[in-house]
Design an enzyme around this catalytic site. Sequence first.
Site, mmCIF file in Angstrom:
data_model
loop_
_atom_site.group_PDB
_atom_site.id
_atom_site.type_symbol
_atom_site.label_atom_id
_atom_site.label_comp_id
_atom_site.label_asym_id
_atom_site.label_seq_id
_atom_site.Cartn_x
_atom_site.Cartn_y
_atom_site.Cartn_z
ATOM 1 C CB VAL A 232 68.366 -25.697 36.598
ATOM 2 C CG1 VAL A 232 68.466 -24.470 37.397
ATOM 3 C CG2 VAL A 232 66.663 -25.960 36.082
ATOM 4 C CE1 TYR B 4 48.399 -24.286 20.146
ATOM 5 C CE2 TYR B 4 49.741 -23.505 21.893
ATOM 6 C CZ TYR B 4 48.922 -23.208 20.754
ATOM 7 O OH TYR B 4 49.508 -22.108 20.019
ATOM 8 C CE LYS C 119 59.897 -27.772 27.104
ATOM 9 N NZ LYS C 119 59.656 -26.684 27.755
ATOM 10 C CD GLU D 90 64.155 -29.804 30.450
ATOM 11 O OE1 GLU D 90 64.030 -30.650 29.552
ATOM 12 O OE2 GLU D 90 64.184 -30.097 31.740
ATOM 13 C CG ASN E 110 56.396 -26.055 37.260
ATOM 14 O OD1 ASN E 110 56.506 -25.176 36.191
ATOM 15 N ND2 ASN E 110 57.427 -26.847 37.379
ATOM 16 C CB THR F 23 61.449 -27.245 42.000
ATOM 17 O OG1 THR F 23 61.593 -26.755 40.759
ATOM 18 C CG2 THR F 23 60.044 -27.274 42.259
ATOM 19 C CG LEU G 232 65.496 -22.994 33.244
ATOM 20 C CD1 LEU G 232 65.024 -24.277 32.286
ATOM 21 C CD2 LEU G 232 66.709 -22.686 33.235
ATOM 22 C CB CYS H 177 59.264 -29.541 35.764
ATOM 23 S SG CYS H 177 60.825 -29.052 35.689
#
Length: 445
Positions: free
Chosen positions: A11, A257, A327, A158, A214, A121, A156, A266
Site C-alpha cells: 500500500v 468464481y 492470486k 494486489e 472486504n 485497515t 487497491l 487482507c
Amino acid sequence: MKVTVFGTGYVGLVQGAVLADVGHDVVCVDIDAAKVAALQAGRIPIHEPGLTPLVQANHAAGRLHFTTDAAAGVAHGDLIFLAVGTPPDEDGSADLKHVLAVARTIATHMAAPKTIVNKSTVPVGTADKVAAEVRQALAQRGADIAFEVVSNPEFLKEGAAVADCMRPDRIVIGTASAAAERQLRELYAPFNRNHDKIVLMDVKSAELTKYAANAMLATKISFINEIAGLAERLGADIEAVRRGIGSDPRIGYHFIYPGAGYGGSCFPKDVKALIHTAHEVGFVPEVLEAVERRNDAQREVLAERIVAHYGGQLQGKTIAVWGLAFKPETDDMREAPSRNLLAALWAAGAQVRAHDPVAMQEARRIFGERADLTLCDSPMAALEGADALAIVTEWKQFRVPDFNRVAQALRDRIVFDGRNLYDPAVVARHGLAYESIGRPKFSPM
Ligand SMILES: NC(=O)c1ccc[n+]([C@@H]2O[C@H](COP(=O)([O-])OP(=O)(O)OC[C@H]3O[C@@H](n4cnc5c(N)ncnc54)[C@H](O)[C@@H]3O)[C@@H](O)[C@H]2O)c1
C-alpha cells in the site's frame, strides 16, 4: 504538496509512487533498513505490475525519497500517511502496534501542525486511539501543536495496485474537519477529474467501510464455494450456475468464481478482525462467521481430493503444483491456499514439484530448503517425473497448456484443478482425468 508515507509495503510504496507521479513531493519512511536501501538503489522488493518504472522515474525526478529517518519524515510532510501493517493478533483482532508506534513517532518529532491520514485497515475507533496516542506524547513533551487524524482506507487490489491507485473507483475520506477535507481534496484532485469520486463521511463509518468492502467480497467467494459444494453433490455444474446467476445485474459476474478459497494478506485477517469487533460489542456476526468457516474448509478441498484419490497414501507420489501466490500477478503468499495444499501433501508423504511465475523467491524464503520440495523454472519442468498436477493459482500462463505434453508427462494422467481453468471435455479428450471445483469428475476419453 509535501507528503510523508510511513510503511513501504504494497500500500505505502504504491501510494507514495502514484502521489509522486502527479507531482507531489513524497518521502517514504520504513523501519526495514534493507528495504529502504533496496528502494534507494532502484530495486523494488515486491512484484506489482508497472511499479518498477514508476518508482524509478519518480525517484530519479527527485519527487520520491526513501529513508529510515523517521524524524526527517515527520518534518517533511504536512500530510502524513500511515500505511503500516495491521496483522492479526492471537485473538483475531487487528494488531495496532505498528500504527500506534508511528503515531508516537509523529508526536515525538512534530514541530508544526500535521494531518495524519490513516490508510492501514484498522478497526472502528482506531483514529481516536491514534489521536489519544499523539496527544499523550505531545503532552509528555510539553508541546501544544494542532493535528487531525483522518481515515482514508485503501481499496487497491494486489496485482493491479498501480492501476487502482491511479484510477480509484472511490476515495473514501472520513473526517469532521473542513480543513483536513480541503487538504485531501487538493491532494487527490489529479485523480478526481473525470467525476467526483470522493465519498465523504465520519471517521468511524470510513473505518467500517473498508471492512465491509472486504467482508462483502469474501462473502461472495464463500457463497459460490458453498454452492459449488452443493453442485458436486447434486451432479450440477457450478460453471453453468455461475454464468446463470452472474447474468443478473443485481448479482454480477465479479467475485463469484468457485475455487480453492480466498487468501492473501487482507480478506482472511479483515474478516477475522470484523468478527472480533462484533463480539466486542456483544453482537454475533452470523454471516461473517459462516464465511470464515466455509473458507477454512474450502482451502482444504483440493488436498482432500488428491489424498482421497490416492486412498490416503501419497508416499512415493510426486505432485506437480502450478501456482503458489495467493492470486495472479503478485508474489504475495500470505495466507495463500497453496500453503494449505503443500502442507497437506507433505503430511500425506508426497513430493512436490512447484512452479509460480513470480513467487518462487518468496516460496524459497517461506519454505527454505526441503527434500520434499523442488521449485521448477517453468510449468512444464514441474511436470517432469510427476504423477499428478494440481493447480492453485489462475495465472494466465496456465490457461492454455499443451495438454498432449501434460498427458505424456504425468504418470497417473490426472489434473486436480482448484481454479476451474479448463473445459473438462477438452482435458478428457487428451487422455487426462480431471477433477475441478463444483463440476462433475471427468475420466479420460
Ligand atoms: N496489501 C493490500 O492489498 C492492501 C490493500 C488495502 C489495504 N491494505 C492495508 O494496508 C496496510 C498495509 O498493508 P501492506 O500489504 O502494504 O503491508 P506490508 O506488510 O506489505 O507493508 C508494511 C510496511 O510497514 C513497515 N513498517 C512497520 N512498522 C513501521 C514503522 N514503525 N515505521 C515505518 N514503517 C513501518 C514494514 O516494514 C513494511 O514495509 C494494512 O493495514 C493492510 O490491511 C492492504
